[in-house]
Write a protein that holds these residues in place. Structure first.
Motif, short mmCIF file in Angstrom:
data_model
loop_
_atom_site.label_atom_id
_atom_site.label_comp_id
_atom_site.label_asym_id
_atom_site.label_seq_id
_atom_site.Cartn_x
_atom_site.Cartn_y
_atom_site.Cartn_z
N SER A 222 0.86 -1.18 0.00
CA SER A 222 0.00 0.00 0.00
C SER A 222 0.89 1.23 0.00
CB SER A 222 -0.91 0.03 1.23
OG SER A 222 -1.71 -1.14 1.29
N SER A 257 -8.27 4.87 -3.17
CA SER A 257 -9.19 5.66 -2.36
C SER A 257 -8.58 7.04 -2.16
CB SER A 257 -9.46 4.99 -1.00
OG SER A 257 -8.25 4.82 -0.28
N VAL A 271 -6.06 10.09 10.93
CA VAL A 271 -6.55 8.88 10.28
C VAL A 271 -5.63 7.72 10.62
CG1 VAL A 271 -7.07 7.79 8.06
CG2 VAL A 271 -7.51 10.24 8.39
N ASN A 272 -6.20 6.63 11.06
CA ASN A 272 -5.43 5.43 11.36
C ASN A 272 -4.97 4.81 10.03
OD1 ASN A 272 -4.37 3.00 12.15
ND2 ASN A 272 -6.10 2.42 13.45
N GLU A 273 -3.66 4.81 9.79
CA GLU A 273 -3.16 4.34 8.52
C GLU A 273 -3.47 2.86 8.29
OE1 GLU A 273 0.94 5.42 8.10
OE2 GLU A 273 0.45 7.48 7.56
N ALA A 274 -3.65 2.09 9.37
CA ALA A 274 -4.02 0.68 9.21
C ALA A 274 -5.38 0.55 8.53
CB ALA A 274 -4.04 -0.01 10.57
N ASP A 275 -6.27 1.52 8.80
CA ASP A 275 -7.58 1.49 8.16
C ASP A 275 -7.49 1.77 6.66
OD1 ASP A 275 -8.77 0.97 10.60
OD2 ASP A 275 -9.14 3.10 11.03
N LEU A 276 -6.47 2.53 6.24
CA LEU A 276 -6.33 2.87 4.83
C LEU A 276 -5.93 1.66 3.99
CD1 LEU A 276 -4.41 6.25 5.18
CD2 LEU A 276 -6.87 5.90 4.93
N THR A 277 -5.37 0.64 4.64
CA THR A 277 -4.90 -0.53 3.89
C THR A 277 -5.88 -1.70 3.93
OG1 THR A 277 -3.68 -1.38 5.81
CG2 THR A 277 -2.51 0.13 4.34
N LYS A 278 -7.03 -1.48 4.57
CA LYS A 278 -8.07 -2.52 4.58
C LYS A 278 -8.90 -2.42 3.31
CE LYS A 278 -8.48 -2.72 9.64
NZ LYS A 278 -9.40 -2.51 10.80
N ASP A 280 -11.65 -4.39 0.47
CA ASP A 280 -12.55 -5.47 0.05
C ASP A 280 -12.17 -5.83 -1.38
OD1 ASP A 280 -14.52 -7.24 -0.58
OD2 ASP A 280 -16.17 -5.78 -0.50
N ASN A 321 -3.76 0.54 -2.99
CA ASN A 321 -3.52 -0.79 -2.41
C ASN A 321 -3.43 -1.80 -3.54
OD1 ASN A 321 -3.87 -0.43 0.67
ND2 ASN A 321 -5.67 0.58 -0.17
#
Length: 340
Positions: A222, A257, A271-278, A280, A321
């Protein structure tokens, strides 16, 4: 040769190379044939024929140029000042009798020449459903030209003369001396959010060439382009297709995104960068890029992917991603985040 053809096409000047003349014909006949031998090449089929083919193509063009000049001079010498086929074509009165096989002039080119528009020409690989249909190819070319002209006209109305087109771009290229794996690794690390299974690999000159590689299934990475300088609507991925067994089923999934209004450090850090790499990966918005083909040579192709959420405005951040969802090998030679 790319710059030469863009210039010659725009000005309706002639430029000839193997790819724009007989490459598609030979490739199609090789794919449909029973064996590897191709009579026009006098050898087994290869996407990049040797020096003999290039010499033959050059001499064929030179012969026809000289032959045309000699014919015009001879016609003038015996009092034929206007060729009947060219005259009738210019008047758009082409009769079947006038279209001799050895002197055929394509009437579909005349409207472009009269309007001063770029001439019709194949750009890159023809898709299977197009299959050389000049109407479809011409419509696509005209659409691209008109879209670019609209963007340029809008910039001109705003008084912008030299607008930057891309927020971020990097392509492995010996002309800019960006061709070492250490350079690729360093450049990618500047924008990576996470990486599992991808790394710079390859050599500056000998094969395999330098690039951003995956050598394992389900590898992911990512990246974030923060605070883009210009409105950014597309990401261009230049990737390689190859043919050996280890490249079979190779397929990359790509998702984008936009982090809106992320021009300040406070907004980005919130912003939690871990959320940016989730991601679907089954979403309909996911794009896929193949890394395998049957042609017995490795070829790089550009893939233009529209950025989600209507693109990014200047000051936003763009998240990309990527996941290798098929096969175990993939190579990226270039990435660019651009307006158009």
């Amino acid at each position: 040769s790319g710059n030469t053809f863009m210039l010659s096409t725009w000005n309706n000047l002639m430029a000839v190379n193997y790819a724009s003349t007989i490459k598609h014909k030979i490739t199609a006949e090789a794919e449909e044939g029973d064996g590897d031998y191709h009579p026009l090449l006098h050898s087994n089929y290869n996407l990049h024929p040797g020096i003999g083919m290039h010499m033959a193509l050059a001499w064929t063009i030179v012969y026809n140029l000289v032959n045309s000049i000699v014919n015009v001079c001879n016609d003038a010498g015996i009092g034929i000042e206007h060729h009947p086929i060219i005259e009738s074509a210019a008047n758009e009165q082409l009769s079947p009798a006038a279209l001799d096989d050895s002197l055929q002039l394509d009437p579909d080119l005349l409207p472009n020449l009269m309007k001063g528009e770029p001439s019709v020409k194949h750009f890159g690989k023809m898709e299977p459903d197009v299959n050389g249909n000049v109407v479809n190819i011409r419509a696509e070319l005209e659409g691209n030209i008109n879209a670019t002209k609209t963007i340029c006209d809008n910039l001109k109305e705003k008084g912008v003369k030299h607008q930057k087109k891309c927020s971020y771009a990097g392509v492995v290229n010996k002309l800019t001396d960006f061709r070492r794996k250490e350079q690729v690794q360093s450049t990618m690390e500047e924008v990576l959010l996470q990486n599992e299974g991808w790394a710079a690999d390859g050599n500056p000159i000998r094969q395999p060439r330098a690039g951003w590689y995956s050598h394992k299934p389900n590898s992911t990475f990512s990246m974030k382009i923060s605070n883009v300088e210009v409105d950014t609507n597309f990401v261009v991925i230049i990737s390689m297709k190859s043919y050996s067994e280890k490249w079979q089923h190779s397929k990359l999934a790509v998702s984008t995104s936009v982090l809106k209004g992320a021009s300040s450090n406070d907004q980005i850090s919130s912003v939690n960068e871990a959320d940016l790499t989730k991601v679907d990966w089954d979403s309909s918005s996911t794009d896929f890029v193949d890394g395998y083909h049957d042609i017995r040579t490795s070829v790089h192709f550009p893939h233009k992917i529209q950025i989600a959420d209507g693109g990014a405005k200047a000051g936003d951040s763009v998240i990309l991603n990527a996941k290798l969802v098929g096969g175990q090998e993939f190579k990226i030679a270039g990435l660019a985040f651009c307006s158009f």
